[in-house]
Design an enzyme around this catalytic site. Structure first.
Site, PDB file in Angstrom:
ATOM      1  N   ILE A 184       0.835  -1.206   0.000  1.00 29.90           N
ATOM      2  CA  ILE A 184       0.000   0.000   0.000  1.00 29.90           C
ATOM      3  C   ILE A 184       0.866   1.251   0.000  1.00 29.90           C
ATOM      4  O   ILE A 184       0.635   2.178  -0.787  1.00 29.90           O
ATOM      5  CB  ILE A 184      -0.959  -0.010   1.207  1.00 29.90           C
ATOM      6  N   ASP A 203      10.312   2.900   7.382  1.00 29.59           N
ATOM      7  CA  ASP A 203       9.863   1.512   7.508  1.00 29.59           C
ATOM      8  C   ASP A 203      11.008   0.703   8.109  1.00 29.59           C
ATOM      9  O   ASP A 203      12.012   0.470   7.438  1.00 29.59           O
ATOM     10  CB  ASP A 203       9.451   0.933   6.157  1.00 29.59           C
ATOM     11  N   ALA A 263      -5.190   2.195   7.974  1.00 29.47           N
ATOM     12  CA  ALA A 263      -4.588   0.869   8.195  1.00 29.47           C
ATOM     13  C   ALA A 263      -5.285   0.136   9.340  1.00 29.47           C
ATOM     14  O   ALA A 263      -6.281  -0.558   9.129  1.00 29.47           O
ATOM     15  CB  ALA A 263      -3.092   1.018   8.455  1.00 29.47           C
ATOM     16  N   ARG A 264      -4.797   0.318  10.557  1.00 27.42           N
ATOM     17  CA  ARG A 264      -5.378  -0.320  11.732  1.00 27.42           C
ATOM     18  C   ARG A 264      -5.371   0.661  12.895  1.00 27.42           C
ATOM     19  O   ARG A 264      -4.397   1.390  13.106  1.00 27.42           O
ATOM     20  CB  ARG A 264      -4.582  -1.577  12.135  1.00 27.42           C
ATOM     21  N   ASP A 288     -10.140   6.188   9.232  1.00 28.12           N
ATOM     22  CA  ASP A 288     -11.072   5.206   8.681  1.00 28.12           C
ATOM     23  C   ASP A 288     -11.224   3.973   9.564  1.00 28.12           C
ATOM     24  O   ASP A 288     -12.105   3.153   9.326  1.00 28.12           O
ATOM     25  CB  ASP A 288     -10.578   4.771   7.287  1.00 28.12           C
ATOM     26  N   GLU A 293     -15.815  -0.501  16.649  1.00 29.23           N
ATOM     27  CA  GLU A 293     -16.651  -0.189  15.492  1.00 29.23           C
ATOM     28  C   GLU A 293     -18.006  -0.866  15.639  1.00 29.23           C
ATOM     29  O   GLU A 293     -18.063  -2.026  16.044  1.00 29.23           O
ATOM     30  CB  GLU A 293     -15.960  -0.652  14.199  1.00 29.23           C
ATOM     31  N   HIS A 312     -14.640   2.677   7.984  1.00 24.45           N
ATOM     32  CA  HIS A 312     -13.840   1.513   7.583  1.00 24.45           C
ATOM     33  C   HIS A 312     -14.142   1.126   6.129  1.00 24.45           C
ATOM     34  O   HIS A 312     -14.520   0.000   5.826  1.00 24.45           O
ATOM     35  CB  HIS A 312     -14.114   0.337   8.523  1.00 24.45           C
TER      36      HIS A 312
END
Length: 346
Positions: A184, A203, A263-264, A288, A293, A312
């Site tokens: 991504i 990263d 992402a998370r 998102d 949720e 999401h």
């Protein structure tokens, strides 16, 4: 020679019609059987199941009865969100390969598969294009107040001045920091090229020298936080990455910078992020994914004027499920023809 028996579990995401494409593998000596997980009949239950497993592990979800009933003689099991758990692994005496047609593979018991010598593959970039597109959209929506303006017009308001009025910039004038440069992150960078944005990357899990031709600058997390006008995160959630963005990291960001998370939720200390937004320590956020949720009506996010929220949706695309099956077929073809698989995980 005996045929390789492949058991596929369809659901409301990867439907029976889509899973039928797996029959292409029969030309390589396979016998394909397709059953359905009737509990996972639509994307709502599927998303809830994914969230449950990601938070609580594979054993938190019930076993798909259709999978359990038909797995005894399967050489290969192919699933979307059905769990390949200990019950299934113990019953599938002939199992040699498991395929999870998702970006993650949390619904497979990796340790149990490894112990039994069963290989695991997944579809790691199935939603990468959808999420990358969405991420760029979130950057622009938050910077340009698209969602806020939309909401206000429906409320009968014609607003021309917003909280971020003094730092609304063209994308070509902005430095975007990408945390996580996998499938991504790389596609986000590709899209940013069209906007002429400066891109910096952090990263800790890759070799930067493999990306010398990508026209990005690899920097430390601290430098990325300090330099970026927009920060977007694309790491996988693990013990090493949980709350990688917390109070200390948010303090290092510019007070005009935007934070984007498609992402998370667990990658970020939500309480710290809400505090930073409330105090305007950072410029804004576009989110998102959430710790819980759906959001409750009293969620603190809903009290903020410098945030864009979506439910999401980043990976949502008509193409995602088709791509999942295509990736699975490609790797299983390699397996059946004695070639090296690409997306192997253990």
């Amino acid at each position: 020679m005996d045929k390789v028996k492949i058991l596929c579990v369809a659901d409301g995401g990867i439907t029976k019609e889509l899973m039928e494409q797996m029959r292409e593998l029969e030309q390589y000596g396979a016998e394909v059987k397709i059953v359905e997980d009737k509990d996972m009949y639509a994307m709502g239950p599927i998303t809830d199941r994914m969230t449950l497993i990601e938070h609580n592990g594979v054993d938190a979800a019930p076993t798909c009865q259709a999978l359990l009933d038909h797995c005894a003689d399967a050489d290969i099991i192919v699933v979307h969100v059905a769990s390949i758990n200990k019950k299934v692994i113990e019953k599938a005496k002939n199992l040699k390969m498991a395929a999870v047609l998702r970006g993650g593979y949390e619904n497979a018991d990796v340790q149990a598969l490894t112990t039994k010598g069963v290989k695991l593959i997944n579809a790691p970039w199935r939603s990468a294009n959808a999420v990358a597109d969405f991420t760029i959209g979130m950057m622009i929506a938050e910077n340009k107040n698209i969602a806020r303006s939309h909401k206000m017009i429906f409320e009968g308001k014609w607003c021309k001045k917003y909280t971020n009025q003094e730092y609304i910039h063209d994308m070509r004038k902005m430095t975007v920091g990408i945390i996580g440069f996998g499938y991504i992150g790389q596609r986000v960078r590709q899209r940013l090229q069209g906007f002429e944005s400066k891109v910096v990357v952090y990263d800790p899990f890759i070799d930067p020298h493999k990306f010398d031709e990508y026209n990005v600058e690899f920097v430390s997390l601290e430098e990325l936080l300090e330099r970026s006008d927009i920060i977007t995160i694309h790491l996988r959630l693990s013990e090493k990455t949980e709350h990688i963005i917390g109070r200390k990291e948010l303090k290092k960001m510019k007070n005009t910078a935007y934070f984007v998370n498609t992402a998370r939720a667990g990658l970020v200390d939500t309480e710290a992020l809400i505090e930073a937004l409330k105090n305007h320590d950072i410029g804004g956020a576009a989110i998102d994914v959430y710790d819980e949720e759906p959001l409750s009506s009293d969620n603190p996010y809903l009290q903020l004027d410098n945030i864009t929220l979506t439910c999401h949706l980043a990976g949502t695309s008509c193409d995602t499920m088709k791509t999942s099956v295509e990736i699975g077929i490609e790797d299983l073809t390699r397996y059946l023809t004695g070639q090296q698989m690409i997306n192997i995980r253990n």
